[in-house]
Design an enzyme around this catalytic site. Sequence first.
Site, PDB file in Angstrom:
ATOM      1  N   TYR A   1       0.828  -1.217   0.000  1.00  0.00           N
ATOM      2  CA  TYR A   1       0.000   0.000   0.000  1.00  0.00           C
ATOM      3  C   TYR A   1       0.863   1.268   0.000  1.00  0.00           C
ATOM      4  CZ  TYR A   1      -4.113  -2.868   0.250  1.00  0.00           C
ATOM      5  OH  TYR A   1      -5.099  -3.774  -0.079  1.00  0.00           O
TER       6      TYR A   1
ATOM      7  N   HIS B   1     -14.647   1.375  -0.171  1.00  0.00           N
ATOM      8  CA  HIS B   1     -13.535   0.476   0.163  1.00  0.00           C
ATOM      9  C   HIS B   1     -12.344   1.229   0.755  1.00  0.00           C
ATOM     10  CE1 HIS B   1     -15.097  -2.825  -2.814  1.00  0.00           C
ATOM     11  NE2 HIS B   1     -15.775  -2.790  -1.681  1.00  0.00           N
TER      12      HIS B   1
ATOM     13  N   GLY C   1     -17.097   0.887 -15.072  1.00  0.00           N
ATOM     14  CA  GLY C   1     -15.770   0.284 -14.958  1.00  0.00           C
ATOM     15  C   GLY C   1     -15.557  -0.616 -13.757  1.00  0.00           C
TER      16      GLY C   1
HETATM   17  C1  BJW Z   1     -12.741  -0.319 -18.095  1.00  0.00           C
HETATM   18  C2  BJW Z   1     -11.616   0.241 -18.630  1.00  0.00           C
HETATM   19  C3  BJW Z   1     -11.798   1.439 -19.287  1.00  0.00           C
HETATM   20  C4  BJW Z   1     -10.976  -1.547 -17.744  1.00  0.00           C
HETATM   21  N1  BJW Z   1     -13.003   1.982 -19.350  1.00  0.00           N
HETATM   22  N2  BJW Z   1     -13.950   0.134 -18.133  1.00  0.00           N
HETATM   23  C5  BJW Z   1     -19.464 -15.572  -1.944  1.00  0.00           C
HETATM   24  C6  BJW Z   1     -20.549 -14.964  -2.575  1.00  0.00           C
HETATM   25  C7  BJW Z   1     -20.802 -13.607  -2.396  1.00  0.00           C
HETATM   26  C8  BJW Z   1     -19.984 -12.825  -1.612  1.00  0.00           C
HETATM   27  C9  BJW Z   1     -18.910 -13.421  -0.991  1.00  0.00           C
HETATM   28  C10 BJW Z   1     -18.657 -14.783  -1.143  1.00  0.00           C
HETATM   29  N3  BJW Z   1     -17.543 -15.075  -0.431  1.00  0.00           N
HETATM   30  C11 BJW Z   1     -17.098 -13.932   0.169  1.00  0.00           C
HETATM   31  C12 BJW Z   1     -17.932 -12.920  -0.165  1.00  0.00           C
HETATM   32  C13 BJW Z   1     -17.816 -11.498   0.231  1.00  0.00           C
HETATM   33  C14 BJW Z   1     -16.641 -10.804  -0.419  1.00  0.00           C
HETATM   34  C15 BJW Z   1     -16.689 -11.012  -1.936  1.00  0.00           C
HETATM   35  O1  BJW Z   1     -17.372 -10.314  -2.658  1.00  0.00           O
HETATM   36  N4  BJW Z   1     -15.924 -11.961  -2.454  1.00  0.00           N
HETATM   37  C16 BJW Z   1     -15.943 -12.240  -3.882  1.00  0.00           C
HETATM   38  C17 BJW Z   1     -14.547 -12.609  -4.326  1.00  0.00           C
HETATM   39  C18 BJW Z   1     -16.982 -13.292  -4.164  1.00  0.00           C
HETATM   40  N5  BJW Z   1     -16.777  -9.401  -0.105  1.00  0.00           N
HETATM   41  C19 BJW Z   1     -16.310  -8.891   1.016  1.00  0.00           C
HETATM   42  O2  BJW Z   1     -15.672  -9.546   1.823  1.00  0.00           O
HETATM   43  C20 BJW Z   1     -16.652  -7.445   1.288  1.00  0.00           C
HETATM   44  N6  BJW Z   1     -17.228  -7.318   2.572  1.00  0.00           N
HETATM   45  C21 BJW Z   1     -18.409  -7.888   2.868  1.00  0.00           C
HETATM   46  O3  BJW Z   1     -19.023  -8.559   2.066  1.00  0.00           O
HETATM   47  O4  BJW Z   1     -18.853  -7.616   4.148  1.00  0.00           O
HETATM   48  C22 BJW Z   1     -20.077  -8.218   4.582  1.00  0.00           C
HETATM   49  C23 BJW Z   1     -21.307  -7.478   4.156  1.00  0.00           C
HETATM   50  C24 BJW Z   1     -22.506  -8.124   4.178  1.00  0.00           C
HETATM   51  C25 BJW Z   1     -23.659  -7.460   3.786  1.00  0.00           C
HETATM   52  C26 BJW Z   1     -23.621  -6.145   3.408  1.00  0.00           C
HETATM   53  C27 BJW Z   1     -22.423  -5.509   3.402  1.00  0.00           C
HETATM   54  C28 BJW Z   1     -21.268  -6.172   3.757  1.00  0.00           C
HETATM   55  C29 BJW Z   1     -15.403  -6.578   1.242  1.00  0.00           C
HETATM   56  C30 BJW Z   1     -14.843  -6.483  -0.121  1.00  0.00           C
HETATM   57  C31 BJW Z   1     -13.551  -5.677  -0.094  1.00  0.00           C
HETATM   58  C32 BJW Z   1     -12.910  -5.570  -1.462  1.00  0.00           C
HETATM   59  N7  BJW Z   1     -11.639  -4.981  -1.334  1.00  0.00           N
HETATM   60  C33 BJW Z   1     -10.844  -4.714  -2.541  1.00  0.00           C
HETATM   61  C34 BJW Z   1      -9.445  -4.235  -2.114  1.00  0.00           C
HETATM   62  C35 BJW Z   1      -9.515  -2.794  -1.594  1.00  0.00           C
HETATM   63  C36 BJW Z   1      -8.163  -2.248  -1.270  1.00  0.00           C
HETATM   64  C37 BJW Z   1      -7.203  -2.239  -2.457  1.00  0.00           C
HETATM   65  O5  BJW Z   1      -7.443  -1.513  -3.424  1.00  0.00           O
HETATM   66  O6  BJW Z   1      -6.232  -2.956  -2.385  1.00  0.00           O
HETATM   67  O7  BJW Z   1     -11.477  -3.722  -3.353  1.00  0.00           O
HETATM   68  S1  BJW Z   1     -10.720  -6.112  -3.646  1.00  0.00           S
HETATM   69  C38 BJW Z   1     -10.763  -5.169  -5.124  1.00  0.00           C
HETATM   70  O8  BJW Z   1     -11.944  -5.518  -5.887  1.00  0.00           O
HETATM   71  C39 BJW Z   1     -10.937  -3.702  -4.686  1.00  0.00           C
HETATM   72  C40 BJW Z   1     -11.958  -3.221  -5.669  1.00  0.00           C
HETATM   73  O9  BJW Z   1     -12.615  -2.075  -5.158  1.00  0.00           O
HETATM   74  C41 BJW Z   1     -12.857  -4.410  -5.860  1.00  0.00           C
HETATM   75  C42 BJW Z   1     -13.657  -4.376  -7.135  1.00  0.00           C
HETATM   76  O10 BJW Z   1     -12.831  -4.385  -8.266  1.00  0.00           O
HETATM   77  P1  BJW Z   1     -13.224  -3.568  -9.561  1.00  0.00           P
HETATM   78  O11 BJW Z   1     -13.187  -2.124  -9.284  1.00  0.00           O
HETATM   79  O12 BJW Z   1     -14.490  -4.090 -10.122  1.00  0.00           O
HETATM   80  O13 BJW Z   1     -11.982  -3.880 -10.531  1.00  0.00           O
HETATM   81  P2  BJW Z   1     -11.762  -5.125 -11.537  1.00  0.00           P
HETATM   82  O14 BJW Z   1     -10.343  -5.178 -11.853  1.00  0.00           O
HETATM   83  O15 BJW Z   1     -12.393  -6.352 -11.030  1.00  0.00           O
HETATM   84  O16 BJW Z   1     -12.604  -4.721 -12.827  1.00  0.00           O
HETATM   85  C43 BJW Z   1     -12.214  -3.643 -13.636  1.00  0.00           C
HETATM   86  C44 BJW Z   1     -13.309  -3.386 -14.657  1.00  0.00           C
HETATM   87  O17 BJW Z   1     -12.953  -2.220 -15.384  1.00  0.00           O
HETATM   88  C45 BJW Z   1     -13.498  -4.525 -15.675  1.00  0.00           C
HETATM   89  O18 BJW Z   1     -14.889  -4.818 -15.768  1.00  0.00           O
HETATM   90  C46 BJW Z   1     -13.001  -3.916 -17.002  1.00  0.00           C
HETATM   91  O19 BJW Z   1     -13.763  -4.329 -18.116  1.00  0.00           O
HETATM   92  C47 BJW Z   1     -13.211  -2.441 -16.760  1.00  0.00           C
HETATM   93  N8  BJW Z   1     -12.316  -1.571 -17.480  1.00  0.00           N
HETATM   94  N9  BJW Z   1     -10.519  -0.642 -18.366  1.00  0.00           N
HETATM   95  C48 BJW Z   1     -14.045   1.299 -18.786  1.00  0.00           C
HETATM   96  N10 BJW Z   1     -10.735   2.064 -19.857  1.00  0.00           N
END
Ligand code: BJW
Length: 233
Positions: free
Chosen positions: A56, A109, A175
């Site tokens: 980080y 986040h 995105g």
């Molecule tokens: C373009 C482009 C261009 C490219 N123009 N587009 C099973 C089922 C369901 C849920 C779970 C499960 N097992 C566990 C869970 C929960 C878990 C989860 O979701 N896991 C999954 C893996 C399934 N979630 C959690 O634990 C969360 N907490 C939680 O659920 O608490 C309980 C709760 C219950 C009820 C209500 C509320 C809460 C916490 C999640 C924390 C995520 N943290 C991270 C790291 C943050 C710190 C860091 O940056 O290091 O957050 S992980 C990472 O992924 C980061 C991002 O914010 C997040 C999402 O990623 P994002 O932004 O979508 O990026 P990419 O790379 O995936 O996609 C990029 C996109 O851009 C693509 O679509 C491209 O096409 C596009 N793109 N260039 C337009 N030029």
Amino acid sequence: MGQPSSIVILTGAGISAESGIDTFRSAGGLWEQHRVEDVATPEGFARNPNLVLNFYDMRRAALANVAPNPAHEALARLEREFRGDLLLVTQNVDDLHERGGSARVLHMHGELKSALCTSCEMRSPWLGTMIERPACPVCRAPTLRPDVVWFGEMPYEMGRIYQALEACDLFVSIGTSGAVYPAAGFVQEARANGARTLELNLERSEGSRFFHETRLGAASVLVPEWVEEVLAG
Ligand code: BJW
């Protein structure tokens, strides 16, 4: 539809990709360079804090070399000129929305430029590094961690977000891959409450089928076009 009266926007890593910040799940993205379990879970931090603090610290420092792009700037214009309610929720921990001119951004986040103290639980603005275990500005304990939400942790301000999703008549996702919950579920939440839903993305997200409309292309092109459309009514 005519001009919406209440909009919720969710942004993800794709909006910052053209500014030069790596996304997580694309080829060569952050999760190909680092194991998620090591750098984005509380367990990984407990196992190897130096690795996580360094990861980080590097990403925080790298913010100095990037700049907002037309997509960030267009959303700032929308904030200034749109007459209805607007909530901009970002999953991103970078500060490009703010530097693009948005004054009100909800970082569900967390933020790279913020520190969370594991002793007093206070959040403090943070620009430097953490690897040397600096003192918490509030309680002085050397127990700071990045103020980012890791897997298994609760994202910030969920109550406020769900309230806005219930009330909005347009939900726009920009995105994000739709791979991470709870953000991935926002589209269904908004739709269940009667909102129109629009996805702007380079490629279809995992939850693409839940959107009324998907527009494919680069955020720097699609977002300014869409903002122009909304403001024109
Ligand atoms: C373009 C482009 C261009 C490219 N123009 N587009 C099973 C089922 C369901 C849920 C779970 C499960 N097992 C566990 C869970 C929960 C878990 C989860 O979701 N896991 C999954 C893996 C399934 N979630 C959690 O634990 C969360 N907490 C939680 O659920 O608490 C309980 C709760 C219950 C009820 C209500 C509320 C809460 C916490 C999640 C924390 C995520 N943290 C991270 C790291 C943050 C710190 C860091 O940056 O290091 O957050 S992980 C990472 O992924 C980061 C991002 O914010 C997040 C999402 O990623 P994002 O932004 O979508 O990026 P990419 O790379 O995936 O996609 C990029 C996109 O851009 C693509 O679509 C491209 O096409 C596009 N793109 N260039 C337009 N030029």
